[in-house]
Scaffold this active site. Sequence first.
Site, PDB file in Angstrom:
ATOM      1  N   ASN A  23       0.912  -1.361   0.169  1.00  0.00           N
ATOM      2  CA  ASN A  23       0.239  -0.278  -0.272  1.00  0.00           C
ATOM      3  C   ASN A  23       1.020   0.422   0.038  1.00  0.00           C
ATOM      4  OD1 ASN A  23      -1.966   1.564   0.045  1.00  0.00           O
ATOM      5  ND2 ASN A  23      -2.483   1.441   2.676  1.00  0.00           N
ATOM      6  N   LYS A  62       0.615   4.818  -0.150  1.00  0.00           N
ATOM      7  CA  LYS A  62      -0.972   5.058   0.053  1.00  0.00           C
ATOM      8  C   LYS A  62      -0.362   6.357  -1.073  1.00  0.00           C
ATOM      9  CE  LYS A  62       0.042   3.752   4.624  1.00  0.00           C
ATOM     10  NZ  LYS A  62      -0.237   4.122   6.246  1.00  0.00           N
ATOM     11  N   HIS A  80      -9.525   1.597   4.177  1.00  0.00           N
ATOM     12  CA  HIS A  80      -8.421   1.242   5.174  1.00  0.00           C
ATOM     13  C   HIS A  80      -8.729   2.819   6.145  1.00  0.00           C
ATOM     14  CE1 HIS A  80      -4.492   2.416   5.650  1.00  0.00           C
ATOM     15  NE2 HIS A  80      -3.805   1.737   5.646  1.00  0.00           N
ATOM     16  N   GLU A  87      -5.674  -5.216  10.507  1.00  0.00           N
ATOM     17  CA  GLU A  87      -5.049  -4.205  10.466  1.00  0.00           C
ATOM     18  C   GLU A  87      -5.236  -3.087  11.864  1.00  0.00           C
ATOM     19  OE1 GLU A  87      -2.232  -3.043   6.781  1.00  0.00           O
ATOM     20  OE2 GLU A  87      -4.703  -1.857   6.748  1.00  0.00           O
ATOM     21  N   GLY A  92       1.944   2.194  10.788  1.00  0.00           N
ATOM     22  CA  GLY A  92       2.694   3.636  10.711  1.00  0.00           C
ATOM     23  C   GLY A  92       3.342   4.171  11.914  1.00  0.00           C
ATOM     24  N   SER A 134       2.939  -2.220  10.436  1.00  0.00           N
ATOM     25  CA  SER A 134       4.573  -2.061  10.592  1.00  0.00           C
ATOM     26  C   SER A 134       5.270  -3.709  10.694  1.00  0.00           C
ATOM     27  CB  SER A 134       4.737  -1.518  12.019  1.00  0.00           C
ATOM     28  OG  SER A 134       4.164  -0.297  12.333  1.00  0.00           O
TER      29      SER A 134
HETATM   30  C1  PEP Z   1      -1.257   0.237   5.281  1.00  0.00           C
HETATM   31  O1  PEP Z   1      -0.988   0.979   5.358  1.00  0.00           O
HETATM   32  O2  PEP Z   1      -2.468  -0.179   5.624  1.00  0.00           O
HETATM   33  C2  PEP Z   1      -0.051  -0.426   7.203  1.00  0.00           C
HETATM   34  C3  PEP Z   1      -0.074  -1.481   7.399  1.00  0.00           C
HETATM   35  O3  PEP Z   1       1.233   0.309   6.777  1.00  0.00           O
HETATM   36  P1  PEP Z   1       2.780   0.271   7.214  1.00  0.00           P
HETATM   37  O4  PEP Z   1       2.691  -1.236   7.087  1.00  0.00           O
HETATM   38  O5  PEP Z   1       3.449   1.166   7.476  1.00  0.00           O
HETATM   39  O6  PEP Z   1       2.016   0.355   8.997  1.00  0.00           O
END
Ligand code: PEP
Length: 251
Positions: free
Chosen positions: A9, A11, A97, A169, A175, A215
């Site tokens: 992702n 983003k 998301h 998630e 993040g 993460s």
């Molecule tokens: C995400 O944006 O779905 C995500 C899991 O981000 P990160 O891996 O940076 O935590």
Amino acid sequence: MRKKVIAANWKMNGTLEQANALLDAFAAAPLTVNENKIAVFAVPAPYLMLAKEKLSGNPYLQVAAQNCYSKKSGAYTGELSVEILQSIGINYVVLGHSERREYFGESNAFLADKVNICLEYNITPIFCCGEPLEIREADTQNAFVAKQLQESLFHLSASEIVKLVIAYEPIWAIGTGKTASSAQAQEMHASIRSVFAAKYGAEVASIIPILYGGSVKASNASEIFSETDVDGGLVGGASLIADEFIKIINA
Ligand code: PEP
């Protein structure tokens, strides 16, 4: 056998130059993808066709939109329709998301409409769910996530629900550099699978891929992915670093 899916992702990140470099690196890398293990790249909308083109040499590298609207087409300035996505050969879209839910007010009911239109157009939703920190601290995360699934997905038939990919998630891990432990991930993934089993039966529940996101890095991917009910990952930050994401795919 259920599919393994590793999804990137990006983003709202990356210039055209950076997108080109990343896509070239993924296209050239030796990746352990196959018909049971695919990698999906959710890139910013302007790069969808570029990504399709650059990754076209490998059928197990797919491209996803990061969002779509709930209507087929029409006067919805700035939105992205499934009709447009289908016409450019996009087969996946990330829905729900936590950033869409939090910053753009997307509700479970609104997401149900988006899921419907995607399925109508044969586009696979990668449907995100997950709890905020205060819910985790109150230890009510299983019920919270079950409600998200029930309100957005439980109107679907068994033959429709098996077309989805689910991404769990925990918001407190996105993040933040803070990852759920592999035991916490497994516990929630098993709970999600049991929610599907109660509604659709164990056989249907057993074929739905459930990804972990929050993460994920090259250093923790294999441990998390080795859990029984974790079928891959949805990766934000680390998917913008070619070497790091290549290691995650191969983990
Ligand atoms: C995400 O944006 O779905 C995500 C899991 O981000 P990160 O891996 O940076 O935590």
